[in-house]
Design a protein around this motif. Structure first.
Motif, PDB file in Angstrom:
ATOM      1  N   LYS A  79       9.062  -3.316  -2.775  1.00  0.00           N
ATOM      2  CA  LYS A  79       7.813  -3.463  -2.033  1.00  0.00           C
ATOM      3  C   LYS A  79       7.047  -2.138  -2.064  1.00  0.00           C
ATOM      4  O   LYS A  79       7.631  -1.069  -1.980  1.00  0.00           O
ATOM      5  CB  LYS A  79       8.099  -3.870  -0.594  1.00  0.00           C
ATOM      6  CG  LYS A  79       8.647  -5.283  -0.462  1.00  0.00           C
ATOM      7  CD  LYS A  79       8.946  -5.627   0.985  1.00  0.00           C
ATOM      8  CE  LYS A  79       9.481  -7.049   1.112  1.00  0.00           C
ATOM      9  NZ  LYS A  79       9.823  -7.402   2.515  1.00  0.00           N
TER      10      LYS A  79
ATOM     11  N   GLU B  83       2.989  -3.212  -5.546  1.00  0.00           N
ATOM     12  CA  GLU B  83       2.115  -4.334  -5.882  1.00  0.00           C
ATOM     13  C   GLU B  83       0.867  -3.914  -6.663  1.00  0.00           C
ATOM     14  O   GLU B  83       0.490  -4.570  -7.648  1.00  0.00           O
ATOM     15  CB  GLU B  83       1.690  -5.076  -4.596  1.00  0.00           C
ATOM     16  CG  GLU B  83       2.787  -5.877  -3.935  1.00  0.00           C
ATOM     17  CD  GLU B  83       3.646  -5.044  -2.983  1.00  0.00           C
ATOM     18  OE1 GLU B  83       4.448  -5.634  -2.236  1.00  0.00           O
ATOM     19  OE2 GLU B  83       3.512  -3.791  -2.991  1.00  0.00           O
TER      20      GLU B  83
ATOM     21  N   PHE C  34       8.890  -9.124  -5.158  1.00  0.00           N
ATOM     22  CA  PHE C  34       8.905  -7.878  -4.391  1.00  0.00           C
ATOM     23  C   PHE C  34       9.897  -7.981  -3.229  1.00  0.00           C
ATOM     24  O   PHE C  34       9.825  -8.902  -2.415  1.00  0.00           O
ATOM     25  CB  PHE C  34       7.507  -7.577  -3.865  1.00  0.00           C
ATOM     26  CG  PHE C  34       6.478  -7.419  -4.960  1.00  0.00           C
ATOM     27  CD1 PHE C  34       6.281  -6.193  -5.573  1.00  0.00           C
ATOM     28  CD2 PHE C  34       5.740  -8.517  -5.394  1.00  0.00           C
ATOM     29  CE1 PHE C  34       5.352  -6.051  -6.594  1.00  0.00           C
ATOM     30  CE2 PHE C  34       4.807  -8.384  -6.413  1.00  0.00           C
ATOM     31  CZ  PHE C  34       4.617  -7.149  -7.020  1.00  0.00           C
TER      32      PHE C  34
END
Length: 212
Positions: free
Chosen positions: A96, A99, A122
Motif C-alpha cells: 500500500k 498506487e 495492494f
C-alpha cells in the motif's frame, strides 16, 4: 554413398531425435506441482483470485521504478504472447502506498499491449508476506517486499515449476531480470501448462459427447 550414410547417422539422426523428444515434452508433458494450496490473493483483494486462473504471480515491492524493468520484460516476453487466453492473468502484489507509481507503470505497459489482465493487488507487509510464504520456496522477499522472481500458479492454486533443472535444482520461479531465462525457460513452462489444460478440455468434451 557409404560416407553420406555415415554422416547422416552421426549428425542428422541425433538432431531429428532431439527435436522429436523436445516436441514430445511440450505436447505430452506436464509441469510438475511444487507446492499445493497456495493462499488465495482474494484474502487481500476480493476482486482478484487464483481460482480457475492460470496466474503469473510477482512481487514488485515499494520501489516500483527500480522494478519497472522486470515488469516490462514480463510484458514483452510472456504477457504479450499469452494474454489472449481467457483464463490467463498477471497478479502483482504491491505494498500500500505505491498506487500512484503503479498507475505510471501501467501507462508504460499499455504502450505495448492491452493490459486488462494485469492485476495489481495492494496489501500491507503482513499480507504480502503471507501470500509469499505460502509458496514454500527457498527464496525470500527483500526489505522492500519484492523479489525479481515470478511464479506460475495453476487453476487449483498450486505452484508449478521444475523438480529438477539442468543444474539439478528445483525451479520455483523465474528471474524477471533475465530476458534469457524468460525466453528459454519460463515461456516453455507456460506453454506446457496451457497445453495441459487444452488436453483436459478436449478429453472432457469427448466424454460429454459420448455420454450424449
Amino acid at each position: 554413398m557409404k560416407k553420406a550414410f555415415v554422416l547422416i547417422v552421426l549428425f542428422v539422426l541425433p538432431i531429428v531425435a532431439y527435436l522429436f523428444f523436445a516436441s514430445g515434452i511440450h505436447n505430452f508433458g506436464q509441469l510438475p506441482i511444487i507446492t499445493e494450496n497456495i493462499s488465495d490473493v482474494s484474502a487481500v483483494d476480493s476482486a482478484v483470485t487464483f481460482k480457475d486462473k492460470i496466474t503469473i504471480l510477482g512481487f514488485l515491492g515499494n520501489n516500483v521504478d527500480f522494478k519497472k524493468g522486470n515488469a516490462l520484460n514480463l510484458n514483452q516476453k510472456i504477457y504479450k504472447d499469452f494474454h489472449k487466453f481467457d483464463d490467463f492473468q498477471f497478479v502483482m502484489m504491491m505494498p500500500k502506498g505505491t498506487e500512484t507509481n503503479v498507475e505510471t507503470l501501467k501507462k508504460e505497459l499499455s504502450e505495448l499491449v492491452e493490459i486488462d489482465k494485469w492485476k495489481f493487488v495492494f496489501g500491507d507487509p503482513n499480507q504480502i508476506q503471507f501470500i509469499f510464504s505460502s509458496l514454500k520456496t527457498d527464496l525470500k522477499l527483500d526489505e522492500n517486499y519484492s523479489t525479481p522472481y515470478v511464479f506460475i500458479i495453476d487453476k487449483d492454486s498450486a505452484l508449478r515449476g521444475r523438480n529438477q533443472d539442468e543444474e539439478h535444482e528445483t525451479i520455483y520461479g523465474f528471474d524477471a531480470t533475465s530476458v534469457a531465462e524468460l525466453t528459454n525457460k519460463m515461456i516453455d513452462d507456460v506453454r506446457i501448462l496451457l497445453a495441459e489444460y487444452r488436453r483436459a478440455l478436449k478429453k472432457n468434451n469427448k466424454i460429454e459427447k459420448s455420454d450424449g
